[in-house]
Scaffold this motif. Sequence first.
Motif, mmCIF file in Angstrom:
data_model
loop_
_atom_site.group_PDB
_atom_site.id
_atom_site.type_symbol
_atom_site.label_atom_id
_atom_site.label_comp_id
_atom_site.label_asym_id
_atom_site.label_seq_id
_atom_site.Cartn_x
_atom_site.Cartn_y
_atom_site.Cartn_z
ATOM 1 N N LEU A 182 -11.480 2.047 -0.067
ATOM 2 C CA LEU A 182 -12.852 1.507 -0.423
ATOM 3 C C LEU A 182 -13.494 0.823 -1.229
ATOM 4 O O LEU A 182 -14.388 0.035 -0.635
ATOM 5 N N ARG A 183 -13.031 0.306 -2.043
ATOM 6 C CA ARG A 183 -13.177 -0.324 -3.477
ATOM 7 C C ARG A 183 -13.366 -2.032 -3.292
ATOM 8 O O ARG A 183 -14.454 -2.491 -3.096
ATOM 9 N N GLU A 184 -12.233 -2.336 -2.875
ATOM 10 C CA GLU A 184 -11.951 -3.979 -2.966
ATOM 11 C C GLU A 184 -12.284 -4.401 -1.398
ATOM 12 O O GLU A 184 -12.333 -5.639 -0.968
ATOM 13 N N SER A 219 -9.534 4.460 -13.099
ATOM 14 C CA SER A 219 -8.438 3.890 -13.902
ATOM 15 C C SER A 219 -7.868 3.890 -12.409
ATOM 16 O O SER A 219 -6.658 3.206 -12.155
ATOM 17 N N ALA A 220 -7.678 5.178 -11.501
ATOM 18 C CA ALA A 220 -6.861 4.430 -9.833
ATOM 19 C C ALA A 220 -7.040 3.361 -9.893
ATOM 20 O O ALA A 220 -5.894 2.602 -8.970
ATOM 21 N N GLN A 250 -4.469 6.588 -4.683
ATOM 22 C CA GLN A 250 -4.956 5.037 -4.573
ATOM 23 C C GLN A 250 -5.155 4.368 -4.154
ATOM 24 O O GLN A 250 -5.919 3.533 -4.379
ATOM 25 N N ARG A 251 -4.131 4.768 -2.621
ATOM 26 C CA ARG A 251 -4.398 3.728 -1.293
ATOM 27 C C ARG A 251 -6.596 3.550 -1.245
ATOM 28 O O ARG A 251 -6.223 2.621 -0.496
ATOM 29 N N LEU A 307 1.094 -1.662 -0.046
ATOM 30 C CA LEU A 307 0.132 -0.268 -0.171
ATOM 31 C C LEU A 307 0.921 1.308 0.039
ATOM 32 O O LEU A 307 0.755 1.968 -0.719
ATOM 33 N N GLN A 308 2.244 0.770 0.217
ATOM 34 C CA GLN A 308 3.096 2.649 0.165
ATOM 35 C C GLN A 308 3.729 2.853 -0.703
ATOM 36 O O GLN A 308 4.009 3.962 -0.400
#
Length: 338
Positions: free
Chosen positions: A164-166, A188-189, A158-159, A151-152
Motif C-alpha cells: 500500500l505504501r511503496e 515501523s512496519a 507488513q506485506r 513478500l512471503q
Amino acid sequence: METPPQTALVLAAQAGDESAFEILVGAYRRELLVHCYRMLGSLSDAEDLVQETLLRAWEKRATLTSPQSYRAWLYRIATNLCLNRLARAPRRFLPSETHPPSDPSSPAPPRLREPIWLEPFPDDLLAAPEADPEDRAERSERITLAFLMALQHLTPVQRAILLLREVLEWEASEVAQWLHLSVPAVNSALQRARRALRQRNVGSEVQMALPRQELQELLDRYVTLWEQADIPGLVALLREDAWFTMPPLPVWYQGRAAIATLLQTSLFPPGLQWHLLPTRANGSPAFGLYRRKALADDYQLVGLMVLEVERAQIVSLVAFLEVSSLSRFALPPLLEDR
C-alpha cells in the motif's frame, strides 16, 4: 457516448443502478486482481477475493461517504479480505524456500498438492493493452517471482503495508486508518519490510536488462536447444549458480552440473519430444511446456516454464507443473505434431 464522471457513477450505484456499478468497478478489476495476487501469491485465490471485494462493495455501497475516494475504498475492502484469508492460509513458496537442494540422480518424490506453492501470473492481466508502456513495465517489476518470494517472508500486515505504501503510494495516515494502526506503527512496519527485502537482495540490486534483440536471440536459442534435447547447449546458457524447480514436486536443483544430470535422467529420455510455446508470466519470459510421448499424435500441455535472465545468462527456471493453475494463460491443452 461519453463515460459519466466517477462521482456520478458512485451516486447512481449507491441508488441501486447495477449498470453504473459495473462501469464503475470495471476500471478497477484488473489492478485489484494484481494487488490481491501480490498479497496471496495465488491467482485463483486472488480472483475469488476480487469477486468478494466487489460483492462487499455492492452490499455496503450506502456506507461510502466520499465518492471521490471510491478506489481507495475498494482497496481497503480488498486488503482486509486478503488479511482475513492469510490469517488461516499457509504462506506460499517455491521448493527452493522450503526444501534442501535435491539429488538429480534420485527419483523425484510425490507431488505436494496442498495450497503451499506460488502460482504464476499472466502478463496479459497486468495492465490493459492501451496502458502506458512505463506503467506496464513498473507493474512487471513488482510481480516477479523473486519479489513474490520475498513478500512471503513478511508478516501479512507488513506485506499489506509495503504494497500500500511503496507500490500503490498511499499516505501513511490512510494506511493506518484502513488497518486500524497508528501512523508510527505503519512506518515501523514499513521499515522492517524494506529491511527484509534488502536482506533478500530484492529492490536494491541493479538489474542488467538485455536489449530486446539480444534477449530474443537468447530465448530463440533456448527453445531450439530444448526442443533438440541439446543438454550441453542448454547448460551453456545457464549461470554457474542457476537453479531449477518444478512445483508441485518438492524438489529443486542448483548449479550447471546438477541441472545437466536432471535433464539427462528425467526430462530428455529417448522417445520423448518437446515443444515450447512462448508467453510471458510474472514480468518474465515464459513458455508453455508441451510433451509428446513415443507414438502419440499430439503434444500435451504439461506445465509453464518461467525464466529469469540476467546479463545474457539464465539464472533460474521455474516449471509450474500444476496444469489446473494455468487456465488464465492462452495455452491450448494440445498441439498437433508439426
